[in-house]
Design a protein around this motif. Structure first.
Motif, mmCIF file in Angstrom:
data_model
loop_
_atom_site.group_PDB
_atom_site.id
_atom_site.type_symbol
_atom_site.label_atom_id
_atom_site.label_comp_id
_atom_site.label_asym_id
_atom_site.label_seq_id
_atom_site.Cartn_x
_atom_site.Cartn_y
_atom_site.Cartn_z
ATOM 1 N N ILE A 110 0.847 -1.196 0.000
ATOM 2 C CA ILE A 110 0.000 0.000 0.000
ATOM 3 C C ILE A 110 0.880 1.242 0.000
ATOM 4 C CG2 ILE A 110 -0.372 0.520 2.449
ATOM 5 C CD1 ILE A 110 -3.386 0.467 1.550
ATOM 6 N N SER A 114 0.882 3.796 -3.059
ATOM 7 C CA SER A 114 0.509 5.174 -2.709
ATOM 8 C C SER A 114 1.577 6.142 -3.195
ATOM 9 C CB SER A 114 0.390 5.340 -1.202
ATOM 10 O OG SER A 114 -0.644 4.556 -0.719
ATOM 11 N N LEU A 118 -0.307 8.695 -5.247
ATOM 12 C CA LEU A 118 -0.862 9.747 -4.394
ATOM 13 C C LEU A 118 0.205 10.679 -3.848
ATOM 14 C CD1 LEU A 118 -3.416 7.715 -2.285
ATOM 15 C CD2 LEU A 118 -3.932 9.335 -4.085
ATOM 16 N N PHE A 119 1.337 10.123 -3.494
ATOM 17 C CA PHE A 119 2.318 10.935 -2.786
ATOM 18 C C PHE A 119 3.577 11.089 -3.598
ATOM 19 C CE2 PHE A 119 0.050 9.083 0.943
ATOM 20 C CZ PHE A 119 -0.549 10.268 1.307
ATOM 21 N N THR A 122 6.087 12.113 0.821
ATOM 22 C CA THR A 122 5.770 11.499 2.118
ATOM 23 C C THR A 122 6.524 10.180 2.273
ATOM 24 O OG1 THR A 122 3.585 12.427 1.863
ATOM 25 C CG2 THR A 122 3.872 10.830 3.615
ATOM 26 N N PRO A 123 7.216 9.997 3.396
ATOM 27 C CA PRO A 123 8.028 8.787 3.536
ATOM 28 C C PRO A 123 7.185 7.521 3.587
ATOM 29 C CG PRO A 123 8.421 10.338 5.338
ATOM 30 C CD PRO A 123 7.347 10.905 4.523
ATOM 31 N N ILE A 126 5.911 6.259 7.005
ATOM 32 C CA ILE A 126 4.750 6.909 7.608
ATOM 33 C C ILE A 126 3.464 6.390 6.974
ATOM 34 C CG2 ILE A 126 3.616 9.121 7.973
ATOM 35 C CD1 ILE A 126 6.093 8.884 9.597
ATOM 36 N N ILE A 127 3.484 6.253 5.652
ATOM 37 C CA ILE A 127 2.284 5.773 4.962
ATOM 38 C C ILE A 127 1.912 4.399 5.506
ATOM 39 C CG2 ILE A 127 1.283 5.237 2.727
ATOM 40 C CD1 ILE A 127 3.348 7.015 1.453
ATOM 41 N N SER A 128 2.915 3.537 5.614
ATOM 42 C CA SER A 128 2.662 2.188 6.118
ATOM 43 C C SER A 128 2.157 2.228 7.544
ATOM 44 C CB SER A 128 3.944 1.364 6.095
ATOM 45 O OG SER A 128 4.277 1.053 4.804
ATOM 46 N N LEU A 129 2.810 3.045 8.348
ATOM 47 C CA LEU A 129 2.463 3.075 9.764
ATOM 48 C C LEU A 129 1.015 3.516 9.953
ATOM 49 C CD1 LEU A 129 3.543 2.598 12.547
ATOM 50 C CD2 LEU A 129 4.219 4.977 12.674
ATOM 51 N N ALA A 130 0.628 4.562 9.229
ATOM 52 C CA ALA A 130 -0.743 5.063 9.359
ATOM 53 C C ALA A 130 -1.722 3.955 9.016
ATOM 54 C CB ALA A 130 -0.958 6.254 8.440
ATOM 55 N N PHE A 131 -1.432 3.263 7.927
ATOM 56 C CA PHE A 131 -2.327 2.183 7.501
ATOM 57 C C PHE A 131 -2.364 1.077 8.546
ATOM 58 C CE2 PHE A 131 -3.059 -1.765 5.106
ATOM 59 C CZ PHE A 131 -4.315 -1.477 4.616
ATOM 60 N N LEU A 133 -1.789 1.195 11.682
ATOM 61 C CA LEU A 133 -2.500 1.578 12.909
ATOM 62 C C LEU A 133 -4.005 1.447 12.727
ATOM 63 C CD1 LEU A 133 -0.487 4.587 14.326
ATOM 64 C CD2 LEU A 133 -0.689 2.285 15.223
ATOM 65 N N TRP B 20 4.100 16.462 4.196
ATOM 66 C CA TRP B 20 5.182 16.428 3.215
ATOM 67 C C TRP B 20 4.720 16.867 1.837
ATOM 68 C CZ3 TRP B 20 4.732 12.820 7.087
ATOM 69 C CH2 TRP B 20 5.829 12.708 7.951
ATOM 70 N N ASP B 21 3.557 16.380 1.474
ATOM 71 C CA ASP B 21 3.155 16.636 0.096
ATOM 72 C C ASP B 21 2.208 17.813 -0.036
ATOM 73 O OD1 ASP B 21 4.276 14.758 -1.830
ATOM 74 O OD2 ASP B 21 3.588 13.287 -0.368
ATOM 75 N N HIS C 336 -3.591 17.092 -4.476
ATOM 76 C CA HIS C 336 -3.761 16.475 -5.784
ATOM 77 C C HIS C 336 -4.436 17.430 -6.773
ATOM 78 C CE1 HIS C 336 -3.145 12.961 -3.252
ATOM 79 N NE2 HIS C 336 -4.192 13.322 -2.543
ATOM 80 N N TYR C 450 -5.451 10.124 0.951
ATOM 81 C CA TYR C 450 -5.093 8.941 1.737
ATOM 82 C C TYR C 450 -5.581 9.115 3.173
ATOM 83 C CZ TYR C 450 -1.999 5.239 3.508
ATOM 84 O OH TYR C 450 -1.496 4.113 4.088
#
Lengths: 368, 392, 517
Positions: A110, A114, A118-119, A122-123, A126-131, A133, B20-21, C336, C450
């Motif tokens: 994911i 993403s 989408l991004f 963004t690291p 962080i994306i993984s962690l948010a998901f 959680l 960030w974005d 976006h 997201y």
């Protein structure tokens, strides 16, 4: 407090029918057409898809049938009555590990996708962690809640897939599907491998059938549920070939998302349908990840029955996170996914064969 | 208890993570068109030096309904040179106050010079296909002279040149010879497949954009090897079944008459029993009406009408034959997609001949192509004839 | 949770026992003592009326006591005073006090609701709820007569839930009147009113209403259990009750509905729900509630089904806009922009030119302003409230745009959002949605789309785990009852809705065509 019967710890057969496709449909389909197309000629990929689907439906039915023979017994219980308890513990534990790997893979994918759609900055972590959680929050709730989530999300997921299908029909060129049946036998086998592993998900039945209140109907319902992803995959695959042609499909990283990229909604408020498509698809990935994690928790819980569910969760989630962050780049992620799904497939078949044969030899009674 | 803790964790994460974005819309430099040229004075470099011109939207110039800021120009063009486009894009970010943003890119103009270089075209397209900011709907055109000039058109009807060009492109149905604008998605297909293909060719004159046939690309090397003019392009469209409208001028009894195409259906049959002598049969069924006529004869006359129909058919056959002749004799390239049909219908034969189809032995150039057209006139318009000089 | 309720109940039981030991004060025989006691308990208020008199032709001392303003004085004069004083018309009076007392109770007092009391507690509670007390010297009992007759507000149109078509009646503060209104809607002998007393000090009447034979008894049992745990000084409004008995106080969603409309209550009762009426408030609680219920309005059923369906669907759209629109705007504009059609994107960019804040600050500012306006509008008297609305909406909006503080697009978004959230049928639902809106905006400002989808998933996780009196909040979506979808997003023709909602598991499943199978 059990005052009003909503069978909260029990699952209806309808829920099983929804849970199976919810588990199967995840990140797999996003890249599946690419893997299939690179193995086969033109649209021939649908043959392995249909054969693989048939195998998957059969396996689903067999596993459900076998497990439903032991009414309201957990996997650990009936496995230990068939084989011995130590063997059963090892089997359960291996299942837990495999399901953890599935969760980790989804969590990683994911983030990767993403970042594609989408991004930019963004690291990944962080994306993984948010998901993760959010997945953890879901698993910490009631199990019935998880099944209700499936019921809520699956129609939305199917709807968005269908709308991609409908909006793409304008670009569909049926001539790109030709020639048919020109793939060599070996390539079919290769494609079959890809397609069968993409239908993995019936393994949850080992654990969830124990929670079904009327297990009699469960095998049929689970098999019907399995038909949904089979039909969906074939539709999307043919659409990919018809829109992009085989060459392009084989060269796109996520052909199914790119399909959405082609969509141009007439008079729409939104452009770039692929972002919307992927955002909705996150729900599908969420369903898969949360159920996989839940089964892992369930498996571990059946071994250490004294441990609190929340405690297990707090131990497992960091492990999942670390595993998901291990692969460095996309190739590693892909081979991780491939290794994971193949081992899951073989393991499921192995467990089934093992339990079935021992049960027959030792004549363990199943309450039909 | 745990649940509550979790909720708090989630919120804290949201707060800590920052954005960030996050980049506001007015701080992005929207690039809507890009042009790629070759720099003349080549240094002693192996790689050709490219010049990329980006058209940025100046939102203030688009103007609000209140009329504020309408004196400003709505766009600005910026050029940079370098060996790789990625490098140029990065260089450009340092030169403009707003970070270039390519999600609204609509048009890529590549100059003929660039397209003629070996392997360069594919290399350029690579970036536009690979980068996720790009859409698959971007149009690609080849410009006869400097590509930059196309972006410098100052149209009277629109604020933005690129918008003007893309709007014009939508009008391909009006002319039989206009080639469908190539989407980058299609180009991706062409690059991956060994077939030759055609991309629309344009030039600018008087702040107008003129479409002038197409540029033929060689399938293997993906470089421009020849051009076709408007009429040849019409032939191509007729064969490929891509006509949605257009007209043919014919002369019947020395009187000019215009046949308006309404529907064309082409059918290609390939007889490939003998790989040495492949027969390609093209049948074209056209349907249309009389758009304009300079004669006085009644169109309700069955014989006269079929005479016109015959003339139209002949004219169509002639156009198509010209195009095929050009392909077989001049360019020796199959840009009609015959090999694709061969692959679909006669997979084994295709496997045999694919190495020598339009190169090597060039089976294509030696194959026989037969064209048969059948045009019918559906209606004669609202009137039979406008001028009546009494009965003849 | 369970243990919490359990303990509370236990504690209450203990306390009750203590109180009883303390305050069971028997009535004395001498009338003077009794009257003094009464005065002492109430601390001689000047609205306490005590009329002492003797029955003509005898030496029997009597007294009646009531609180001025709480009783119907005509009733007291004509049916009590007169009758007792003119008792001499009879041939003979029994000499013994007890016989006299019995005769007065049986024959003389012409009040319908009458009972005997023997403790001071009985007396004080009765007199404070508008009863009249009759004392007779030498008897350690009193007669308590229900003579309630205070002024109440007349029945008016409910302000919070107006409809174009439908009954104009709204509940009032008097619980008796409210019960009558429900009775008038449902003349079913199985309609039950179960009375409780809440408030350790205020001792208010609370009535649990349901229809026996329709409602699932488990629900009544559960509601009953929770109502009995209520232990507080006072319940000025049904909101207190709601917070006390709801399943999860952490949830932003209302798990108990409130309404001012008797027709809505009657419909809910017929669906197998229960209603909770509290004296002193026109707001009646309906439980259990589901997500779908929060978006229903009585008017959906009063207009023809096509219109009803349109209204329903519109409300779901409104709920979506109310929760997501500003968040989506932030996500699209700041994260976006490629998803906005080119022309629109350029004009939004042009309109944001010179706005000093990032989109999320802008949205937050505007949404906060909107909340302030709403709050100011509610608190002020109606004409001024409207003025505030106009000044706030038009003047501030216009000025903020021309000052370059916010972009016109943002104003449109926030206004649309506000309109959508207040087109929801219930004020408390609308406010709940507006709370969630801020969360969504925060998520959008951090992760864009997201973030929105993750918050949406979290919201769903919360919803599927939420229950209202044992009924899952998300039903009939999940657990799925397809037959209930006829009255969910769509409102099917009334003739086709033959069953009561399955998710309520009613005893009597059919609401139409009871005769056939």
């Amino acid at each position: 407090m059990k005052s009003f019967k909503y069978a909260d710890e029990k699952i209806g057969e309808k829920e099983i029918m929804i849970a199976v496709p919810s588990m199967v449909i995840g990140v797999g389909i996003l890249s599946l057409p690419k893997d299939l197309a690179s193995a086969t000629v033109a649209s021939d990929g649908w043959i392995p898809l249909i054969i693989g689907g048939f195998i998957a439906i059969l396996m689903t039915w067999l596993v459900a049938k076998f497990a439903s023979g032991f009414v309201n017994q957990t996997f650990l219980t009936y496995a230990s009555s068939i084989a011995t308890r130590p063997v059963a513990i090892v089997l359960t534990f291996l299942f837990a590990i495999l399901f953890l790997l599935i969760t980790a893979f989804q969590v990683r994918q994911i983030a990767d996708i993403s970042k594609q759609y989408l991004f930019d900055r963004t690291p990944l972590e962080i994306i993984s962690l948010a998901f993760l959680l959010v997945v953890m929050y879901a698993v910490s709730g009631s199990r019935a809640g998880l099944f209700r989530l499936n019921v809520m999300f699956l129609p939305i997921i199917l709807f968005i897939a269908l709308s991609v299908f409908v909006f793409n029909l304008g670009w569909f060129d049926y001539e790109k599907l030709f020639p048919v049946f020109k793939t060599g036998f070996n390539d079919y086998v290769k494609g079959l491998n890809t397609s069968v592993t993409s239908y993995l998900g019936f393994s949850i039945l080992w654990f969830y059938i124990a929670l079904v209140d009327k297990p009699k109907k469960a095998p049929k319902m689970a098999a019907i549920g399995m038909c949904i992803p089979v039909v969906l995959y074939i539709m999307l695959y043919l659409l990919c070939i018809g829109v992009f042609g085989r060459e392009v499909t084989a060269n796109l990283l996520y052909p199914t998302v790119e399909l959405a990229k082609v969509v141009d909604i007439p008079g729409g408020f939104f452009e770039r349908f692929e972002s919307i498509f992927f955002v909705i698809w996150i729900m599908a990935i969420f369903n898969t990840a949360s159920m996989a994690l839940d089964v892992a928790v369930l498996a571990i819980n059946s071994i250490f029955s004294k441990m609190l569910k929340a405690k297990i969760l707090f131990i497992l989630v960091p492990i999942v996170y670390i595993i998901s962050m291990l692969p460095q780049e996309i190739v590693e992620v892909n081979s991780f996914g491939a290794a994971m799904s193949i081992s899951m497939l073989f393991y499921s078949v192995l467990v089934f064969a093992l339990l079935f044969v021992i049960a027959k030899v030792r004549g363990v009674k199943r309450d039909e | 208890m745990n649940k509550r803790l979790l909720i708090h964790l989630c919120w804290m994460m949201l707060l800590l993570s920052g954005c960030w974005d996050e980049n506001d819309i007015e701080e992005r430099g929207f690039v809507i068109g890009t042009a790629i040229d070759l720099v003349e004075d080549q240094q002693a470099n192996d790689n050709p030096t490219l010049k990329m011109t980006n058209q940025f939207v100046v939102p203030a110039g688009i103007g609000l309904p209140t009329g504020a800021g309408s004196e400003k120009k709505a766009f600005t063009n910026l050029s940079k040179t370098g060996e790789s486009l990625f490098e140029i894009i990065r260089l450009m970010s340092t030169a403009v106050g707003r970070a270039p943003y390519y999600e609204h890119l609509k048009l890529i103009v590549v100059s003929e010079e660039v397209a003629r270089q070996p392997d360069l075209f594919a290399g350029i397209m690579d970036l536009f296909i690979r980068d996720q900011e790009m859409r698959r709907e971007m149009r690609v055109v080849i410009s006869e002279d400097k590509a930059q000039k196309i972006l410098e058109i100052e149209p009277e009807t629109e604020n933005l040149p690129v918008m003007y060009i893309t709007n014009v492109m939508e009008n391909t149905t009006k002319l039989a010879g206009l080639i469908d604008p190539a989407r980058i998605g299609e180009i991706h297909e062409h690059l991956l497949e060994p077939q030759s293909y055609v991309i629309p060719r344009v030039f600018s004159s008087d702040d107008k954009i003129i479409f002038n046939g197409g540029a033929v690309f060689h399938g293997e090397s993906n470089r421009l090897v020849g051009t076709i003019n408007l009429e040849e392009a019409a032939g191509l469209n007729l064969i490929k079944n891509k006509i949605e409208g257009g007209y043919f001028k014919i002369e019947v009894d020395n009187k000019l008459m215009v046949y308006e195409l309404k529907r064309v259906k082409s059918n290609i049959e390939i007889n490939a029993n003998d790989p040495e002598d492949i027969n390609i049969e093209i049948t074209i069924d056209a349907e249309g009406n009389i758009g304009e006529m300079f004669g006085q004869k009644s169109l309700l006359d069955k014989a006269y009408l079929s005479k016109i129909e015959r003339k139209v058919s002949e004219r169509i056959e002639q156009v198509v034959n010209n195009t095929i002749k050009k392909a077989q004799e001049d360019l020796k390239l199959d840009f009609f997609g015959f090999s694709e049909i061969l692959k679909r219908k006669h997979y084994e034969i295709w496997n045999e001949v694919k190495e020598n189809w339009d190169e090597g032995d060039n089976i294509f150039a030696n194959s026989t192509v037969k064209v048969k057209a059948d045009a019918i006139i559906r209606t004669t318009g609202a009137t039979d004839r406008v001028k009546d000089q009494g009965s003849e | 949770m369970v243990s919490r309720y359990f303990f509370r109940k236990k504690e209450k039981q203990e306390r009750k026992n203590k109180e009883e030991n303390f305050s069971v004060k028997k009535i004395a025989k001498k009338i003077e003592n009794n009257l003094d006691n009464l005065k002492e308990i109430l601390d001689k208020p000047n609205d306490l009326v005590i009329r002492e008199f003797t029955i003509k032709g005898s030496k029997h001392k009597c007294a009646i006591a009531y609180i001025d303003g709480m009783v119907d004085s005509n009733l007291v004069h004509n049916n009590i005073m007169k009758n007792v004083q003119l008792i001499t018309g009879r041939d003979s009076l029994p000499k013994a006090e007890s016989e006299l007392f019995e005769e007065i109770y049986q024959e003389i007092l012409s009040v319908t609701s009458i009972k005997k009391g023997s403790t001071l507690d009985d007396i004080s509670y009765a007199i404070l709820s508008g009863s009249t007390i009759f004392y007779l010297d030498g008897i350690d009992k009193v007669i308590i007569m229900d003579t309630k007759g205070w002024k109440t507000r007349s029945i008016e149109e409910p302000i919070t839930e107006t409809v174009i078509r439908g009954s104009r009646e709204g509940f009032i503060e008097n619980i008796r009147t409210n019960m009558v209104m429900i009775r008038r809607y449902i003349r079913d002998p199985n309609l039950r009113f179960k009375t409780y007393q809440v408030g350790r000090r205020s001792k208010k009447d609370l009535v649990l209403s349901y229809i026996d034979g329709i409602v699932n008894p488990d629900i009544v049992k559960e509601v009953n259990r929770r109502l009995e745990t209520i232990d507080m000084d006072d319940a000025p409004e049904s909101g207190y009750i709601e917070e006390w008995i709801e399943d999860s106080f952490l949830s932003p969603f209302p798990q108990v509905l409130n309404t001012e409309r008797p027709d809505k209550v009657a419909a809910a009762l017929l669906e197998g729900k229960v209603a909770i009426l509290l004296d002193g408030t026109p707001f009646v609680l309906i439980a259990p509630a589901t997500l779908g219920n929060t978006l229903q309005s009585p008017e959906d059923y009063y207009e023809r089904w096509t219109i009803g369906t349109l209204l329903r669907a519109l409300r779901y759209l409104a709920a979506f806009i109310a929760m997501f629109l500003p968040a989506l705007y932030i996500a699209l504009v700041s994260f976006h922009p490629g998803m906005i059609p080119s022309d629109l994107a350029f004009s939004i960019a042009a309109s944001r030119e010179g706005v000093p804040f990032p989109a999320y600050v802008e949205a937050l500012l505007m949404a906060l302003t909107m909340e302030l306006l709403r709050e100011a509008g509610t608190r002020l008297p109606t004409p001024i409230g409207q003025t505030i609305g106009i000044v706030g909406g038009l003047v501030i909006g216009e000025a903020a745009v021309s000052a370059g503080l916010v972009s016109p697009a943002m104003v449109i978004v926030v206004a649309l959002n506000a309109i959508a959230s207040f087109s929801l049928p219930s004020y408390s639902v609308a406010i709940s949605f507006r709370i969630l809106l801020f969360g969504m905006m925060l998520a959008a400002a951090t992760f864009g789309l997201y973030g929105i989808i993750l918050s949406y998933i979290m919201l769903n996780v919360h919803l599927v785990n939420l229950k209202s009196f044992g009924v899952p909040y998300t039903t009939p979506f999940a657990p799925n009852f397809l037959s209930d979808w006829k009255d969910l997003i769509l409102r099917a023709p009334i003739t086709t809705i033959k069953r009561r909602p399955t998710y309520m598991q009613p005893l009597d499943k059919k609401s139409l065509n009871k005769g056939d199978s």
